[in-house]
Design an enzyme around this catalytic site. Structure first.
Site, mmCIF file in Angstrom:
data_model
loop_
_atom_site.group_PDB
_atom_site.id
_atom_site.type_symbol
_atom_site.label_atom_id
_atom_site.label_comp_id
_atom_site.label_asym_id
_atom_site.label_seq_id
_atom_site.Cartn_x
_atom_site.Cartn_y
_atom_site.Cartn_z
ATOM 1 N N ASP A 24 0.789 -1.246 0.000
ATOM 2 C CA ASP A 24 0.000 0.000 0.000
ATOM 3 C C ASP A 24 0.820 1.296 0.000
ATOM 4 O O ASP A 24 0.452 2.274 0.674
ATOM 5 C CB ASP A 24 -0.959 0.005 1.208
ATOM 6 N N LYS A 129 -6.574 -4.900 -3.086
ATOM 7 C CA LYS A 129 -7.135 -5.614 -1.940
ATOM 8 C C LYS A 129 -8.181 -4.750 -1.230
ATOM 9 O O LYS A 129 -7.917 -3.590 -0.922
ATOM 10 C CB LYS A 129 -6.017 -6.037 -0.984
ATOM 11 N N CYS A 162 -2.191 -2.636 7.769
ATOM 12 C CA CYS A 162 -2.152 -3.565 6.636
ATOM 13 C C CYS A 162 -0.907 -4.449 6.613
ATOM 14 O O CYS A 162 -0.958 -5.590 6.161
ATOM 15 C CB CYS A 162 -2.317 -2.794 5.335
#
Ligand code: C5J
Length: 219
Positions: A24, A129, A162
């Protein structure tokens, strides 16, 4: 297999069976005007790791290892964004709202792209995701299994959200995971420190941690 200096003990690094997983590193988390800032966070903290992440990515590419990038992202109709995720709290902008970099955390929007300094190359895997973990509702495990991957070297943001969720998912699926401590960051320094300690505690119960220079030394 090369022993890599790590905590709580040496990591048995094997490039041929490893993937570099970059979580990310998107404009939405790292630049002003995105999701991270809309939650009230200081995004400059995350910007500080970009040079170290770029250095590892460059070395990994030169060594010929598999690279996987992830983006936390939702479909334009938000059908993969549960109300519990969208409506919780009181951010300035919610997922799907229009912000300065387009719709927040929505696939294809400018803010949802990986920052230019770490842009994926043709042939590298990019996983969109909808959750915190990179294995939830994605083809990641199937892709890694097909490629013969059993080790994951992990970088990215945010450490306790995450990144940690993905490491726990990976650990449960049998991967040996190494988290690069100077290549991950949190909006909360204490949460980052706690996550690094949790990952490597109890004999590497979730995985190993190391400084990127120790990986670069064996690459
Ligand atoms: C968050 C992430 N912090 N990539 N996402 O919501 O860690």
């Amino acid at each position: 297999m090369k022993p890599l200096d790590a905590l709580p003990f040496a990591y048995p690094f094997d490039l041929a069976h490893s993937a570099l997983l970059i979580i990310d590193m998107q404009r939405d988390f790292i630049e002003p005007g995105g999701f991270g800032e809309s939650l009230g966070n200081d995004v400059t903290l995350l910007q500080a790791i970009v040079p170290a992440v770029a250095q590892v990515l460059d070395a990994w590419r030169r060594a010929g290892g598999m690279v996987v990038h992830t983006r936390e992202s939702h479909r334009a109709d938000l059908s993969d964004c549960p109300p519990a995720k969208r409506l919780r709290g009181s951010p300035r902008l919610r997922i799907g709202d229009d912000g300065p970099m387009g719709r927040i955390l929505v696939q294809g929007e400018p803010g949802n792209q990986i920052i230019p300094a770490l842009a994926p190359l043709a042939g590298e895997t990019v996983i969109d995701k909808p959750g915190k973990g990179a294995f939830y509702a994605t083809p990641l495990h199937a892709l890694l299994t097909q490629a013969g991957i059993s080790q994951i070297v992990c970088m990215g943001v945010t450490t306790e959200v995450c990144v940690q969720t993905t490491l726990r998912e990976a650990n449960d699926r049998g991967y040996d995971c190494l988290l690069l401590e100077d290549c991950t960051e949190s909006y909360f320094p204490a949460f980052k420190a706690a996550t690094l300690a949790m990952v490597r505690a109890q004999g590497a119960i979730v995985g190993w941690t190391a400084h990127s220079r120790d990986l670069l030394a064996v690459l």
